[in-house]
Every structure is written in C-alpha cells, then in structure tokens.
Design a protein around this motif. Sequence first.
Motif, short mmCIF file in Angstrom:
data_model
loop_
_atom_site.label_atom_id
_atom_site.label_comp_id
_atom_site.label_asym_id
_atom_site.label_seq_id
_atom_site.Cartn_x
_atom_site.Cartn_y
_atom_site.Cartn_z
N ARG A 175 0.83 -1.22 0.00
CA ARG A 175 0.00 0.00 0.00
C ARG A 175 0.87 1.26 0.00
O ARG A 175 0.51 2.27 0.62
CB ARG A 175 -0.94 0.00 1.21
N SER A 176 2.02 1.19 -0.69
CA SER A 176 2.88 2.39 -0.75
C SER A 176 2.22 3.44 -1.63
O SER A 176 1.38 3.13 -2.48
CB SER A 176 4.26 2.03 -1.30
N HIS A 224 -1.67 -5.76 3.11
CA HIS A 224 -0.47 -5.11 3.68
C HIS A 224 0.04 -5.97 4.82
O HIS A 224 -0.45 -7.09 5.03
CB HIS A 224 -0.80 -3.67 4.10
N SER A 225 0.98 -5.42 5.58
CA SER A 225 1.65 -6.27 6.57
C SER A 225 0.73 -6.71 7.71
O SER A 225 1.03 -7.65 8.42
CB SER A 225 2.88 -5.56 7.14
N MET A 277 5.63 -5.90 -2.36
CA MET A 277 5.82 -5.96 -0.91
C MET A 277 7.27 -5.80 -0.48
O MET A 277 7.55 -5.59 0.71
CB MET A 277 5.22 -7.26 -0.34
N VAL A 309 6.35 -6.82 -8.82
CA VAL A 309 6.95 -5.47 -8.84
C VAL A 309 8.32 -5.45 -8.15
O VAL A 309 9.16 -4.61 -8.42
CB VAL A 309 5.99 -4.45 -8.18
N THR A 351 8.45 1.17 -16.17
CA THR A 351 8.43 2.38 -15.35
C THR A 351 9.01 3.55 -16.15
O THR A 351 8.42 4.63 -16.22
CB THR A 351 9.21 2.12 -14.04
#
Length: 280
Positions: free
Chosen positions: A165-166, A188-189, A208, A228, A265
């Motif tokens: 969730r960055s 997320h974590s 992650m 990613v 990217t």
Amino acid sequence: MAKLIDGKAIAAQVKDECRRQAEQLKEQGISICLAVIQVGSDPASSVYVNNKKKACAYCGIESLAYELPEETTQEELIVLVKKLNNDQRVNGILVQLPLPDHMDENAVIHTIAPEKDVDGFHPWSVGALSIGLPGFVSCTPAGIIQLLKRSDIAIEGKQCVVIGRSNIVGKPMAMLLLRENGTVTVAHSRTKNLRELCRQADILIVAMGKPRFITADYIKPGAAVIDVGIHRNENNKLCGDVDFDSVEPVAGAITPVPGGVGPMTIAMLMHNCVCAAKGI
Ligand code: NAP
C-alpha cells in the motif's frame, strides 16, 4: 506453463509510440524537455537517472540533468524546483528519490508544479486519479496496466489483489485497477490470511519488497501474476517478490524479474513527458 509477459518488448512499443508523438509535436514546433534532479550520489539512483537520460535521448526528449551535492539544503533544492516550474522550456520535473535524510521529500515534491509532475507523486495528481480526473499517474502502476492490457488480460469484473500500500505503487495501483472496473482488495503487513486472500485473485500484483515471498501456494491456478519487487539474491542475481520457479507452472501469465515491470516504469515516464508537452 504460464504465458510470459514481456515487459521489455512492451516497454519498447511504448517508447516507440512516444518517439513518434515527440516527432509529430516537433513538426508543430513543440519540443519536450525533462529536468531530472539528483541529490547526492547513491549508486542505485545514478543508474536510474542514467537510464532515464538514455530513454529521453531515444524518444527525442531533451533531458536536463541537475546533479547536486549531498550537502545541498532543502531550501536550495526548492529554489531550483521553483526556477524549473517557471522555465517555459521545461515540461516535466523529476526529483529522484530517495532524498538525503535531512530533507523532507513531501515538502520538495509538493513544490513541483502539478502540470510538470511527470512522476505523478504530487497530491494534485494523486487526488485527480482518485476522483477520475485526468492527471499524471505514478509510472510503475501505470506501466502495469499497460502490461495487462497489451497482453490481453481483461481487468473488468476480475478479482484483483494488490499486496502493498505504498504511495508510489500499491495505492495508485489499486485506484487504477478500480478505474478499469476490477474488484480490488489491498493487502499489507497487517492483513490476516494473506495466502487465502491471494488464492482468490484472478490478477495478483505483488509489491511488498520481500524477495521470493510469494510461492505457488498463494496462486489461484491460471491467475495473472505481476511481480513489482526488485532484489539481488544470494548469487547477486536479480529476483522479485515472487518465487518465479514455483509460481510459473501454476499461473496463467507472469512477469519475469528482470524484464517485466522494471522496463515499463521508464517507458511510462516518457509517456508522461509527452502528455506534459501536450498539456495533459
Ligand atoms: P514499500 O514502500 O516498502 O511497501 C511495501 C508494502 O508491502 C507495504 O505496504 C507493506 O505493508 C507491505 N508488506 C510488507 N511485508 C508484507 C507482508 N509480509 N505481507 C503483506 N504485505 C506486506 O515498497 P514499494 O516502494 O511499494 O516497493 C515494493 C517493491 O517494488 C520493492 O521491492 C521495490 O524495490 C520494488 N519497486 C520496483 C519498481 C519497478 O520499477 N520495478 C518501482 C517501485 C518499487 P505496510 O504498509 O503494512 O508496512
């Protein structure tokens, strides 16, 4: 066996499209110029900055490089950003992250004029994405949407799970999948039962930052798996967040590392520069 999603080939397509559009703009008297600012000499950042310069040269986009010493103050950096905001020749401004510890990254990014925010990190760009207005989109998740679309992987109506969730990857990824009518869950974590959640995903996006964490038992057979993560393994070879060897036989489609998300990217950065010159 999964279909291999060839990020290198798709990135090359996107860059060729940008090059053609840059040529057309030039014929109309519009040139494209990206200013790239790097503070300090972090080796990984230097590699990224160099690759961005090369991509600009390929696409016919002028690049201005500002290599500032580590001791540069935040105020000095902000003065430079403001100067570039007012420079009519410059269409896009990119501040290479991470910045040194003595700087507040948000304060610097918030200074970039939204119409030149080709990284898509300014709150204006993030807000536009979340309410469905046009604006710059963070390059990595925008590139992942292109990988899926250009590999004929439908998103509409699909169960999409994003791990991470960055602000740079996970959150904009979720917004983009939602925009494409996917049904989106963000893990997320603190997420409980991650494995069971992932096993429901038709499209699994893994951002992650944990080398080879996602193994075959996290995968719904036939799912599209987008990795990613970028890491160096114990043999100094690049690997992702996904354990490619175990996941590949179960997945329907998968991105390799290297050669998957990474090349996209920079390709999407070129796309954003073209959009900036057109006045997005
Ligand atoms: P980040 O800011 O470190 O975020 C990692 C996310 O993963 C966080 O939201 C974290 O949850 C979540 N997470 C960590 N451990 C987890 C676990 N055990 N279970 C579930 N979720 C977990 O990383 P990032 O910037 O998004 O980048 C992620 C990876 O992508 C990194 O390897 C990075 O190098 C790579 N990357 C690649 C590109 C490219 O161009 N290919 C671009 C950007 C990033 P919390 O929020 O709860 O901490």
